[in-house]
Design an enzyme around this catalytic site. Structure first.
Site, PDB file in Angstrom:
ATOM      1  N   ASP A   1      -5.689  -3.906  -2.140  1.00 46.06           N
ATOM      2  CA  ASP A   1      -4.634  -3.565  -1.174  1.00 46.06           C
ATOM      3  C   ASP A   1      -3.925  -4.795  -0.593  1.00 46.06           C
ATOM      4  O   ASP A   1      -4.569  -5.739  -0.127  1.00 46.06           O
ATOM      5  CB  ASP A   1      -5.274  -2.768  -0.035  1.00 46.06           C
TER       6      ASP A   1
ATOM      7  N   SER B   1       0.834  -1.193   0.000  1.00 43.25           N
ATOM      8  CA  SER B   1       0.000   0.000   0.000  1.00 43.25           C
ATOM      9  C   SER B   1       0.882   1.262   0.000  1.00 43.25           C
ATOM     10  O   SER B   1       1.695   1.448  -0.896  1.00 43.25           O
ATOM     11  CB  SER B   1      -0.955  -0.044   1.194  1.00 43.25           C
TER      12      SER B   1
END
Length: 354
Positions: A194, A82
């Site tokens: 993610d 991320s």
């Protein structure tokens, strides 16, 4: 008869010398003087960074890298999840910490936010992809200056996916696509979200890139210690707790874990970027003694292994010399009669013919 009697003492003396020679030890060549090798330099440790996710908290990664470089520790591989994949990509492309800090201060959220009105108001992520590719000069992951991995989650299978080649911006976009905030990213026949869903701090990915020692930077949210008091708050807190438990398992495999105090910074609080960088610096400085100790411990272990290997090689070489000596001596019938104890031991072991 008289001449024979006069020779008798001489004959007896010669026989005594011969018998004494038969019972004596073999004469060994004088060994050469021992050569003391110079001390080998300390082996160089390959430091890897595992940069965790945390949205705006990710600016703390820049502060950590600043302090590592300032104290003589130069990571050679980097893996990111991320927000960590964004910083990791810039660092792997060749930017130093000060260049990244300058880029962070000039960042305008409009450069990375492209809201899609047709998909429930979530962010598409194309702007983020283009922004990252612009900053890295359009380099693909395999052309980076250091090995880099961006970790994402395969939405169809739930598996961890580690991108180590291909479009850098697209991999970072996939790694940063927070469910419910970003659209899933289509790559090939799969969709990705993610990486924090499966690997909040990518320690294992950094190790797979070849790191000897992994420094993990954990900026993930922690449970607030309070009852959220709403359904949405309960969901968010539950996700945070799940991430804590999952991340703890992987963090346990890191050599050093740095935890900047950024829990009070919100995921979209970009105005706090300077505070996040400073917290990263503080946390990294506090971890320096542990990092130095871990590096020294790793180097000593490698040196001990090298010494043990040299000793084993020397022992084998000495054994080979002794065997050659004994085999040569055994070709002489007199030497075989008075066989050296070490040669006798080799013969008893079946190494030499008796």
């Amino acid at each position: 008869m008289t001449p024979l009697r006069s020779l008798r003492p001489l004959l007896l003396a010669s026989l005594a010398v011969l018998l004494g020679a038969c019972g004596g030890e073999a004469v060994k060549p004088t060994p050469p003087p021992a050569v003391v090798a110079p001390a080998a330099p300390a082996p160089k440790v390959r430091i890897g960074l595992a940069l965790g996710g945390g949205a705006a908290k990710g600016f703390a990664h820049i502060g950590v890298i600043k302090m590592l470089e300032a104290n003589g520790f130069q990571p050679v591989v980097v893996a990111g999840t991320s927000a960590g994949s964004v910083v990791g990509a810039l660092y792997a492309s060749g930017m130093d910490a000060f260049a990244m800090q300058k880029t962070a201060f000039s960042l305008d959220e409009a450069q990375i936010r492209d809201v899609s009105l047709f998909s429930g108001g979530v962010v598409k992520g194309q702007k983020l992809q283009d922004y990252v590719n612009q900053l890295v000069g359009g380099k693909s992951i395999e052309r980076m200056r250091m090995p880099f991995a961006a970790v994402a989650t395969n939405l169809e299978t739930g598996d961890r996916t580690v991108f180590v080649r291909g479009n850098t911006g697209q991999a970072v976009r996939a790694s940063s696509s927070i469910p419910g905030v970003f659209e899933p990213v289509a790559i090939g026949k799969f969709h990705y979200v993610d990486g924090g869903v499966v690997s909040p701090v990518p320690v294992d990915a950094a190790r797979q890139l070849g790191a000897d020692l992994v420094i993990a930077v954990d900026i993930s949210s922690k449970a607030s210690g309070k009852n959220p008091g709403s359904m949405l708050g309960n969901v968010n807190q539950s996700i945070t707790i799940m991430g804590q438990k999952l991340g703890a398992q992987e963090l346990a495999r890191a050599d050093v874990v740095i935890r900047p105090s950024v829990n009070e910074i919100g995921p979209a609080d970009f105005e706090q970027r300077n505070n996040a960088i400073m917290e990263g610096e503080r946390a990294a400085l506090a971890a320096m003694p542990q990092i130095r100790a871990k590096v020294a411990q790793w180097q000593k272990a490698r040196q001990d292994e090298a010494v043990a290997a040299r000793r084993q090689a020397d022992a084998k070489a000495e054994q080979a010399k002794l065997r050659a000596f004994c085999e040569e001596e055994d070709r002489k019938w007199m030497s075989k009669l008075r066989r050296d104890p070490q040669c006798k031991a080799l013969a008893e072991q079946g190494v030499l013919s008796r």
